[in-house]
Motif scaffolding. Structure first.
Motif, PDB file in Angstrom:
ATOM      1  N   LYS A  27       0.850  -1.201   0.000  1.00  0.00           N
ATOM      2  CA  LYS A  27       0.000   0.000   0.000  1.00  0.00           C
ATOM      3  C   LYS A  27       0.881   1.244   0.000  1.00  0.00           C
ATOM      4  N   VAL A  28       1.941   1.227   0.837  1.00  0.00           N
ATOM      5  CA  VAL A  28       2.839   2.389   0.898  1.00  0.00           C
ATOM      6  C   VAL A  28       3.522   2.572  -0.452  1.00  0.00           C
ATOM      7  N   VAL A  29       3.990   1.460  -1.073  1.00  0.00           N
ATOM      8  CA  VAL A  29       4.640   1.555  -2.381  1.00  0.00           C
ATOM      9  C   VAL A  29       3.633   2.089  -3.403  1.00  0.00           C
ATOM     10  N   GLY A  30       2.403   1.584  -3.322  1.00  0.00           N
ATOM     11  CA  GLY A  30       1.353   2.090  -4.223  1.00  0.00           C
ATOM     12  C   GLY A  30       1.121   3.577  -4.016  1.00  0.00           C
ATOM     13  N   ASP A  31       1.088   3.999  -2.740  1.00  0.00           N
ATOM     14  CA  ASP A  31       0.902   5.424  -2.437  1.00  0.00           C
ATOM     15  C   ASP A  31       2.083   6.239  -2.974  1.00  0.00           C
ATOM     16  N   LEU A  32       3.312   5.679  -2.802  1.00  0.00           N
ATOM     17  CA  LEU A  32       4.505   6.360  -3.302  1.00  0.00           C
ATOM     18  C   LEU A  32       4.435   6.474  -4.830  1.00  0.00           C
ATOM     19  N   ALA A  33       4.009   5.418  -5.478  1.00  0.00           N
ATOM     20  CA  ALA A  33       3.899   5.434  -6.943  1.00  0.00           C
ATOM     21  C   ALA A  33       2.897   6.502  -7.370  1.00  0.00           C
ATOM     22  N   GLU A  34       1.806   6.570  -6.649  1.00  0.00           N
ATOM     23  CA  GLU A  34       0.781   7.583  -6.970  1.00  0.00           C
ATOM     24  C   GLU A  34       1.368   8.966  -6.760  1.00  0.00           C
ATOM     25  N   MET A  35       2.090   9.172  -5.669  1.00  0.00           N
ATOM     26  CA  MET A  35       2.694  10.455  -5.392  1.00  0.00           C
ATOM     27  C   MET A  35       3.730  10.802  -6.462  1.00  0.00           C
ATOM     28  N   MET A  36       4.527   9.804  -6.865  1.00  0.00           N
ATOM     29  CA  MET A  36       5.532  10.019  -7.907  1.00  0.00           C
ATOM     30  C   MET A  36       4.841  10.400  -9.217  1.00  0.00           C
ATOM     31  N   ARG A  37       3.727   9.775  -9.517  1.00  0.00           N
ATOM     32  CA  ARG A  37       2.985  10.100 -10.728  1.00  0.00           C
ATOM     33  C   ARG A  37       2.491  11.559 -10.662  1.00  0.00           C
ATOM     34  N   GLN A  38       1.975  11.901  -9.465  1.00  0.00           N
ATOM     35  CA  GLN A  38       1.470  13.266  -9.311  1.00  0.00           C
ATOM     36  C   GLN A  38       2.624  14.280  -9.438  1.00  0.00           C
ATOM     37  N   ILE A  39       3.769  13.945  -8.807  1.00  0.00           N
ATOM     38  CA  ILE A  39       4.930  14.846  -8.879  1.00  0.00           C
ATOM     39  C   ILE A  39       5.382  14.954 -10.338  1.00  0.00           C
ATOM     40  N   SER A  40       5.385  13.800 -11.009  1.00  0.00           N
ATOM     41  CA  SER A  40       5.794  13.794 -12.407  1.00  0.00           C
ATOM     42  C   SER A  40       4.858  14.655 -13.245  1.00  0.00           C
ATOM     43  N   GLU A  41       3.560  14.561 -12.995  1.00  0.00           N
ATOM     44  CA  GLU A  41       2.601  15.372 -13.728  1.00  0.00           C
ATOM     45  C   GLU A  41       2.817  16.848 -13.427  1.00  0.00           C
TER      46      GLU A  41
END
Length: 175
Positions: free
Chosen positions: A152-166
């Motif tokens: 879940k944390v990795v998924g949250d990190l991935a989501e955050m990374m996607r948002q940062i990337s966007e």
């Protein structure tokens, strides 16, 4: 007075004697009548011997039957599982059977004690395996929760990374 010995051929001893007194004809016995009397005495001694032997064998048979009955009675607790009972046959001819049964009971008791010790060891080992299995199940459940949490944390990190990337792409366009 005329005495004829009764001699036992089996026991090789004198059983008694016949006393032939006062013959009816009043004559001294002839050699022939003495031989006939001795022959009769020998037959009588054999008959007495046979009668005694029969009585002795009958007494032995009765004693043996009583000993067998006693042995059967002593075997009843063993049949019910009491291996502490020991045979004490009263008849001499049954002594070897009683000794053999007692030896067999001792050996069976020893085997059963060994089986009990092995059973206790297996039972203890089974409890240890069960405890270890319970620990493994508990640890596995805990690890599963931790893996789910990390996922879940990795998924949250991935989501955050996607948002940062966007956001970075958006800033890059804006810049």
């Amino acid at each position: 007075v005329f005495f004829v010995p009764l001699f036992s051929p089996r026991e090789q001893k004198m059983l008694g004697f016949l006393s032939l007194d006062d013959p009816e004809d009043g004559k001294i016995p002839t050699e022939e009548s003495i031989q006939i009397t001795e022959l009769f005495a020998n037959q009588a001694a054999i008959a007495i011997d046979n009668a005694r032997l029969f009585q002795q064998q009958e007494a032995d048979r009765i004693a043996l039957e009583e000993g067998i009955t006693q042995l059967r009675t002593e075997l009843e607790p063993i049949q019910r599982g009491d291996l502490s009972k020991r045979m004490r046959p009263s008849h001499q001819k049954l002594q070897p059977i009683g000794e053999a049964i007692n030896i067999m009971l001792d050996e069976i008791s020893g085997i059963l004690k060994s089986v009990q010790l092995v059973t206790l060891a297996v039972e203890e080992h089974t409890r240890n395996v069960q405890r270890s299995s319970e620990f493994l199940v508990r640890d596995t459940s805990q690890q599963e929760r931790q893996v789910n949490q990390i996922s879940k944390v990795v998924g949250d990190l991935a989501e955050m990374m996607r948002q940062i990337s966007e956001q970075a792409a958006h800033m890059s366009r804006a810049a």
